[in-house]
Motif scaffolding. Structure first.
Motif, PDB file in Angstrom:
ATOM      1  N   TYR A 297       0.860  -1.183   0.000  1.00  0.00           N
ATOM      2  CA  TYR A 297       0.000   0.000   0.000  1.00  0.00           C
ATOM      3  C   TYR A 297       0.893   1.228   0.000  1.00  0.00           C
ATOM      4  O   TYR A 297       1.811   1.351   0.818  1.00  0.00           O
ATOM      5  CB  TYR A 297      -0.888  -0.034   1.237  1.00  0.00           C
TER       6      TYR A 297
ATOM      7  N   ASN B 194      -4.117  -5.424   7.323  1.00  0.00           N
ATOM      8  CA  ASN B 194      -3.282  -4.408   7.957  1.00  0.00           C
ATOM      9  C   ASN B 194      -2.124  -4.027   7.052  1.00  0.00           C
ATOM     10  O   ASN B 194      -1.593  -4.861   6.314  1.00  0.00           O
ATOM     11  CB  ASN B 194      -2.721  -4.918   9.287  1.00  0.00           C
ATOM     12  N   TYR B 195      -1.737  -2.756   7.142  1.00  0.00           N
ATOM     13  CA  TYR B 195      -0.539  -2.273   6.456  1.00  0.00           C
ATOM     14  C   TYR B 195       0.321  -1.531   7.478  1.00  0.00           C
ATOM     15  O   TYR B 195      -0.186  -0.697   8.240  1.00  0.00           O
ATOM     16  CB  TYR B 195      -0.894  -1.324   5.312  1.00  0.00           C
TER      17      TYR B 195
ATOM     18  N   ARG C 211      -2.110   1.198   9.070  1.00  0.00           N
ATOM     19  CA  ARG C 211      -3.475   1.386   8.607  1.00  0.00           C
ATOM     20  C   ARG C 211      -4.198   0.048   8.739  1.00  0.00           C
ATOM     21  O   ARG C 211      -3.756  -0.945   8.167  1.00  0.00           O
ATOM     22  CB  ARG C 211      -3.499   1.882   7.162  1.00  0.00           C
ATOM     23  N   HIS C 212      -5.276   0.032   9.508  1.00  0.00           N
ATOM     24  CA  HIS C 212      -6.073  -1.181   9.709  1.00  0.00           C
ATOM     25  C   HIS C 212      -7.371  -1.051   8.903  1.00  0.00           C
ATOM     26  O   HIS C 212      -8.246  -0.248   9.247  1.00  0.00           O
ATOM     27  CB  HIS C 212      -6.423  -1.368  11.194  1.00  0.00           C
ATOM     28  N   PHE C 213      -7.461  -1.815   7.833  1.00  0.00           N
ATOM     29  CA  PHE C 213      -8.673  -1.819   7.019  1.00  0.00           C
ATOM     30  C   PHE C 213      -9.597  -2.938   7.501  1.00  0.00           C
ATOM     31  O   PHE C 213      -9.181  -4.097   7.595  1.00  0.00           O
ATOM     32  CB  PHE C 213      -8.334  -2.043   5.545  1.00  0.00           C
TER      33      PHE C 213
ATOM     34  N   VAL D  29     -11.221   2.380   7.977  1.00  0.00           N
ATOM     35  CA  VAL D  29      -9.778   2.268   8.172  1.00  0.00           C
ATOM     36  C   VAL D  29      -9.391   3.061   9.415  1.00  0.00           C
ATOM     37  O   VAL D  29      -9.895   4.169   9.637  1.00  0.00           O
ATOM     38  CB  VAL D  29      -8.990   2.759   6.942  1.00  0.00           C
TER      39      VAL D  29
ATOM     40  N   ILE E 153      -6.229   4.810  11.055  1.00  0.00           N
ATOM     41  CA  ILE E 153      -4.915   5.311  10.649  1.00  0.00           C
ATOM     42  C   ILE E 153      -4.153   5.778  11.882  1.00  0.00           C
ATOM     43  O   ILE E 153      -4.665   6.591  12.665  1.00  0.00           O
ATOM     44  CB  ILE E 153      -5.047   6.481   9.648  1.00  0.00           C
ATOM     45  N   TYR E 154      -2.964   5.241  12.044  1.00  0.00           N
ATOM     46  CA  TYR E 154      -2.083   5.660  13.133  1.00  0.00           C
ATOM     47  C   TYR E 154      -0.785   6.161  12.521  1.00  0.00           C
ATOM     48  O   TYR E 154      -0.090   5.431  11.822  1.00  0.00           O
ATOM     49  CB  TYR E 154      -1.800   4.498  14.088  1.00  0.00           C
ATOM     50  N   ARG E 155      -0.447   7.435  12.778  1.00  0.00           N
ATOM     51  CA  ARG E 155       0.759   8.026  12.196  1.00  0.00           C
ATOM     52  C   ARG E 155       1.932   7.983  13.172  1.00  0.00           C
ATOM     53  O   ARG E 155       2.992   7.467  12.852  1.00  0.00           O
ATOM     54  CB  ARG E 155       0.482   9.466  11.765  1.00  0.00           C
TER      55      ARG E 155
ATOM     56  N   SER F 290      -4.329   8.364  16.417  1.00  0.00           N
ATOM     57  CA  SER F 290      -5.050   7.593  15.407  1.00  0.00           C
ATOM     58  C   SER F 290      -6.404   8.235  15.123  1.00  0.00           C
ATOM     59  O   SER F 290      -6.951   8.971  15.948  1.00  0.00           O
ATOM     60  CB  SER F 290      -5.237   6.151  15.860  1.00  0.00           C
TER      61      SER F 290
ATOM     62  N   THR G  75     -10.251   7.270  12.793  1.00  0.00           N
ATOM     63  CA  THR G  75     -11.030   6.292  12.041  1.00  0.00           C
ATOM     64  C   THR G  75     -11.777   6.984  10.917  1.00  0.00           C
ATOM     65  O   THR G  75     -12.414   8.025  11.131  1.00  0.00           O
ATOM     66  CB  THR G  75     -12.030   5.577  12.959  1.00  0.00           C
TER      67      THR G  75
END
Length: 219
Positions: A43, A86-87, A98-100, A134, A136-138, A144, A146
């Motif tokens: 990704y 997950n990515y 990133r958890h889809f 998704v 997203i945690y940076r 994070s 959602t």
């Protein structure tokens, strides 16, 4: 410990009930299990390459079976399936991810070959999207968030599956199968607009391992 030993003796010494092995027999089953799902390909976001990793979920459903011969049957089912993937990327030992998560209403249709206790199966499936998001945690500072992706996810999924299982019967009216099924998606998971917003986007498919326990009952 005694219960485990007793269960082992049951499995090693029993035969499946003949009522499930007669030709022209209808029976139904309920299935519950764990899902290990992946989204194929890396990704890319803002030139960063995220590696695909496993996401753990669950699935449950019911099936109707019809036995064509003593060893061969066909079946169709209705399942609730949680999939996605997950990515992850590591930046200076600080992972970002990133958890889809995609939830589907799934209909598998297949054929099963079951000589005695072993079960081999193959078929295809269609699925309709119920929800998609998704997380997203940076980093620690950004935290994070959602994002709901229903409009960015293909509402339909479909593909093929194959599996293997082992059947056993306890002192009950049901017989049980412990099995492993693999789903290979053939539809792009994401909608075209989502793909065009990502640099170097590649068509993404579901790859799902389903480890399940199934209880079957005759009509």
């Amino acid at each position: 410990m005694k219960k485990i030993l007793s269960l082992g003796l049951f499995i090693s010494g029993i035969q499946l009930s003949a009522q499930f092995y007669d030709a022209d027999t209808w029976y139904y089953s309920f299935t519950l299990g764990g899902v290990a799902s992946y989204l194929s390909h890396q990704y890319t976001f803002n030139s960063d390459m995220f590696d695909a990793q496993m996401k753990l979920n669950v699935s449950a459903g019911g099936n109707i079976h019809y036995r064509l011969t003593q060893d061969v049957s066909i079946f169709g089912g209705v399942y609730y399936l949680r999939a996605g993937g997950n990515y992850v990327i590591n930046r200076l030992n600080a992972p970002a991810f990133r958890h889809f998560s995609m939830n589907y209403f799934q209909i598998p249709i297949g054929i099963q070959f079951q000589p005695n206790r072993w079960l081999f199966e193959a078929g295809g499936y269609a699925a309709y999207l119920l929800a998609s998001r998704v997380v997203i945690y940076r980093d620690e500072q950004m935290g994070s968030r959602t994002i709901h992706l229903f409009n960015d996810t293909n509402p339909f999924d479909g593909g093929v599956f194959a599996g293997v299982g082992y059947g056993f019967q306890l002192e009950s009216d049901a017989f049980f199968t412990a099995g492993l099924r693999y789903y290979q998606g053939l539809n792009d998971v994401f909608a075209p607009d989502f793909g065009r917003r990502e640099a170097n986007y590649k068509t993404t498919f579901h790859q799902i391992f389903y480890l399940y326990l199934q209880a079957a009952y005759s009509f």
